[in-house]
Design a protein around this motif. Sequence first.
Motif, PDB file in Angstrom:
ATOM      1  N   SER A 250     -30.486 -29.214   5.555  1.00 20.58           N
ATOM      2  CA  SER A 250     -29.966 -29.525   6.885  1.00 20.58           C
ATOM      3  C   SER A 250     -28.854 -28.551   7.235  1.00 20.58           C
ATOM      4  CB  SER A 250     -29.410 -30.954   6.924  1.00 20.58           C
ATOM      5  OG  SER A 250     -30.400 -31.910   6.613  1.00 20.58           O
ATOM      6  N   PRO A 252     -25.289 -27.189   8.149  1.00 22.84           N
ATOM      7  CA  PRO A 252     -23.942 -27.662   7.786  1.00 22.84           C
ATOM      8  C   PRO A 252     -23.147 -28.085   9.023  1.00 22.84           C
ATOM      9  CG  PRO A 252     -24.413 -25.484   6.854  1.00 22.84           C
ATOM     10  CD  PRO A 252     -25.464 -25.762   7.874  1.00 22.84           C
ATOM     11  N   ASP A 253     -22.042 -28.744   8.776  1.00 25.61           N
ATOM     12  CA  ASP A 253     -21.160 -29.155   9.853  1.00 25.61           C
ATOM     13  C   ASP A 253     -20.633 -27.932  10.585  1.00 25.61           C
ATOM     14  OD1 ASP A 253     -20.252 -31.711  10.861  1.00 25.61           O
ATOM     15  OD2 ASP A 253     -18.218 -31.029  10.453  1.00 25.61           O
ATOM     16  N   GLY A 254     -20.653 -27.986  11.920  1.00 24.26           N
ATOM     17  CA  GLY A 254     -20.123 -26.895  12.722  1.00 24.26           C
ATOM     18  C   GLY A 254     -21.083 -25.750  12.950  1.00 24.26           C
ATOM     19  N   SER A 256     -24.730 -24.408  14.481  1.00 27.76           N
ATOM     20  CA  SER A 256     -25.595 -24.792  15.595  1.00 27.76           C
ATOM     21  C   SER A 256     -26.978 -24.168  15.494  1.00 27.76           C
ATOM     22  CB  SER A 256     -24.952 -24.362  16.913  1.00 27.76           C
ATOM     23  OG  SER A 256     -25.005 -22.943  17.029  1.00 27.76           O
ATOM     24  N   SER A 360     -29.043 -25.390   4.908  1.00 24.78           N
ATOM     25  CA  SER A 360     -27.655 -25.590   4.482  1.00 24.78           C
ATOM     26  C   SER A 360     -26.925 -24.274   4.231  1.00 24.78           C
ATOM     27  CB  SER A 360     -27.600 -26.461   3.227  1.00 24.78           C
ATOM     28  OG  SER A 360     -28.182 -25.776   2.120  1.00 24.78           O
ATOM     29  N   LYS A 572     -10.064 -24.003  14.349  1.00 19.26           N
ATOM     30  CA  LYS A 572     -10.478 -25.174  13.575  1.00 19.26           C
ATOM     31  C   LYS A 572      -9.858 -26.463  14.124  1.00 19.26           C
ATOM     32  CE  LYS A 572      -6.724 -24.608  10.197  1.00 19.26           C
ATOM     33  NZ  LYS A 572      -6.364 -24.331   8.790  1.00 19.26           N
ATOM     34  N   THR A 577     -16.651 -31.922  15.013  1.00 19.75           N
ATOM     35  CA  THR A 577     -17.546 -32.159  13.876  1.00 19.75           C
ATOM     36  C   THR A 577     -18.924 -32.550  14.394  1.00 19.75           C
ATOM     37  OG1 THR A 577     -17.029 -34.511  13.768  1.00 19.75           O
ATOM     38  CG2 THR A 577     -15.616 -33.004  12.499  1.00 19.75           C
ATOM     39  N   ASN A 578     -19.939 -32.433  13.527  1.00 19.03           N
ATOM     40  CA  ASN A 578     -21.287 -32.859  13.902  1.00 19.03           C
ATOM     41  C   ASN A 578     -21.309 -34.339  14.255  1.00 19.03           C
ATOM     42  OD1 ASN A 578     -22.027 -30.282  13.328  1.00 19.03           O
ATOM     43  ND2 ASN A 578     -23.527 -30.791  11.748  1.00 19.03           N
ATOM     44  N   ALA A 579     -20.519 -35.145  13.544  1.00 17.19           N
ATOM     45  CA  ALA A 579     -20.490 -36.583  13.809  1.00 17.19           C
ATOM     46  C   ALA A 579     -19.946 -36.869  15.202  1.00 17.19           C
ATOM     47  CB  ALA A 579     -19.643 -37.291  12.745  1.00 17.19           C
ATOM     48  N   GLU A 580     -18.933 -36.115  15.601  1.00 18.52           N
ATOM     49  CA  GLU A 580     -18.346 -36.294  16.936  1.00 18.52           C
ATOM     50  C   GLU A 580     -19.368 -35.939  18.020  1.00 18.52           C
ATOM     51  OE1 GLU A 580     -14.439 -34.680  19.453  1.00 18.52           O
ATOM     52  OE2 GLU A 580     -14.839 -33.967  17.406  1.00 18.52           O
TER      53      GLU A 580
END
Length: 883
Positions: A250, A252-254, A256, A360, A572, A577-580
């Motif tokens: 998958s 990573p965070d941040g 696209s 990833s 930064k 974040t991806n969750a946000e």
Amino acid sequence: MSQLKATAQLQVANKEYRYYPVKAVEGAERLPYALTVLLENILRCAPDEETAQLLVDRLVEAGTKGQAGDEIEFSPARVLFQDFTGVPVFVDFAVMREACAALGGDPSKINPQVPCNLVIDHSVIADKAGCSGALEENIELEFQRNRERYDFLKWAQSSFQNVSIVPPGQGICHQLNIERFAKVAMTRETEEGTLAYFDTLVGTDSHTPTANGVGVLGWGVGGIEAEAAALGQPITTLVPRVIGVELTGSLPDGVSAMDLSLRFAQMLRAEGVVGCFVECFGEGVSNLTATQRACVSNMTPEYGSTCTLFPVDEQTLEYLRVTGRTEEQIALVEAYAKQQNLWNDGRERSYAKVLRIDLSSVERSIAGPSRPHDRISFAGARDRFQAICAERNVEAGKTVNVDIDGASYELTHGAIAIAAVTSCTTATDPAMMLACGIVAKNAAQAGLAPKPWVKTILAPGSKATELLLERAGLMDGLRQLGFYTCGFGCMSCIGNSGPVLPALHDVADDIELASVLSGNRNFEGRISPDVAQNYLSAPAGVIAYALAGTLDFDFETQPLGENAQGEPVFLKDIWPTNAEIAALQQQVVNRALFDDGAEGLFEGDESWRSLGREPSDLFAWDDASTYVRRATYFDGMTANPVAPEPVRGARAIVNLGDFITTDHISPAGAIASDSAAARYLRERGVDEADFNTYGSRRGNHEVMARGTFANVKLANLLAEGRKGGWTRDMTDDAIKLIFDASEAYREAGVPLVVLAGKMYGSGSSRDWAAKGPMLLGVRAAFAESFERIHRSNLIGMGVLPLQYEEGQSTASLGLDGTETFDIDEIDFSQGLPNPAHVGVHATKPDGTVIDFTALVRIDTPTEGEYYYHGGILQYVIRNLAAQ
């Protein structure tokens, strides 16, 4: 009915469909997804059992071995146009009607036979940006400049069947294609009942593969091929090699979908996949949303493959559901994809080669300064920028002072003139647009702002994208940073950036200005003639660079500014974040968003509704028009074809290097005041302020011929160091505009050739990159290799593509463009050239003769027929007139 052409029954809920089962063909289960779609197309569209068996055997034999194969035919279910390429297509249709009538045929037979969608998205220019009211002012200017074109399109919509046109100000063709037009599985009524079949298309924009992301096989073709497809002619192609890309993990965070797209571009361009199909499989596919896949597929032309297909799965169905397809349609898509081997079942098919990407491992990236596949790690961008400047031999440490709004600023190389959140590639993906909006909101709250010299552009790909940002509460933050919506169109990605700030224009020759955009193309001279270095980035990265104001910036160690408390603010600190992003996406992305965004899609505003003429079989040309002119391609055409005359005593109009793109060849962007096209317009009373762009004048072949090879960055070795549309005219040994030289050669009865290097004709599927040279008098093009679409377009316009033998080039043969070229006669009486190689004799000014052999790149019998007829449209006219 025979077994191969027999239909089967598919029951979905309470409805029965007929379909042509690919599983009935032995070996079909091992075929790649893309070849499965082509197999169904053959079964359904082949005219008889014998032809079907021949083409099926070719496809299955090559496909199960992972090899390229012989010629097959493909009949797309629909055709997609944008206005730059669409206007000349319908001009051609109008002229073809006249030619058909002149040959004794029925002009009304010249009519699209499949559904055609045209989206007016290429004409709006960011003349105004960074302020409220920019959208309205740009739309007003767009209509002032393009009224003649739009009036013609309204006539075309009412006079041709199977044509629907999306007026200006609604979005771009690729995003609307997947949001509104794509069905994945199509149906039509037949004597046997409702027939289900794969949704397929070709489009006159090279980024048509965007639809591959939702399981729709389609690719970009030249306007010439698209015209033939719309008129019911199958597209001939060789069975392609199919490259599989196995995805695992998958993102990573941040990171696209744009970052993944740039990784694809880098890896696949290095692999060499020109002419191949690419498709994705593996457990990582299900970890990408449909719009993330569409972003990857959109980047397809940037690494030269024909398509980048993703299979259908739950992610596809969810996208169809949220964008407003009916439950009946979604159920059909699921059942049909599973029945016809297009469902994401996780198994590996027969591929020519398998490449692998661990999602990833993908990192945040940009690409530049002039090629999409030159990927740069975001973290290492400053170091790489400095290395690029050294490689380009720019003067290190050079600075200039500019005055903006009464303040003085010291700028150096890398100062960002344009920061554009533009529509292609990235605006289709809600996650990327939300990330962009969050960064802007956080930056505004921290008191940050773009640097004063940066022109800020926001061009959503559809009304739904702007609604997304509005409903997420993010538009205010974007506007505080100057990112006001200034148009719903392609804008910066195709060079419609409008002017940079006057102060930066004045120093464009002194320092290397830069642009950052969330598009897919950053070729030299494309984004703005004042900008030397262009970089691709995710939309959030565009905001970041607007805040930094320069490419010479390290986001890891340098703060973007200070907040109200005087504390440094780093990237930064404002990056989500991806969750946000996911939480916000869950909140605002729903069916109502896309339904509301599509309201009034085909209606247009009052300016559009006021246009139009009465429908008619033949168009009433306006001799005073400088936008829409009757093309001369078919003047003097006879009812029966005559073999092309041998090329004798030809001169080289240009001598070019490697990676010459269609942007270098085809007229694009602004019309320079010192160009042949500008002179033509002035002679007809057009003020310079009203020159508009080449793209907007594609319906005028006289403007386009004068703009061919006129790109300001073109390096023609015959121009003795002068860049742009210049060459040496051997009739008087003077350096002059290429168009003027071509006219001198025409008057002297001298045919022309092009000399080029590797990958000639890369980039967009521009039909004018073939039409323009043909109008200049070019009869043949020599190159070390050709991009697929451009080679096809050359043949479609009667220009002979000749490829140097392996290991040979213009330079290695000792050619410099001062020679006279004689090409041996080629026998096309049997369709294909016989033999496939041809002798060439180049005579230097001192009488020395260089003899060499070139490969005739006419690869299929049908291409041979087109060339023999003088072009694909002549072939179609003769066939229809004969009926």
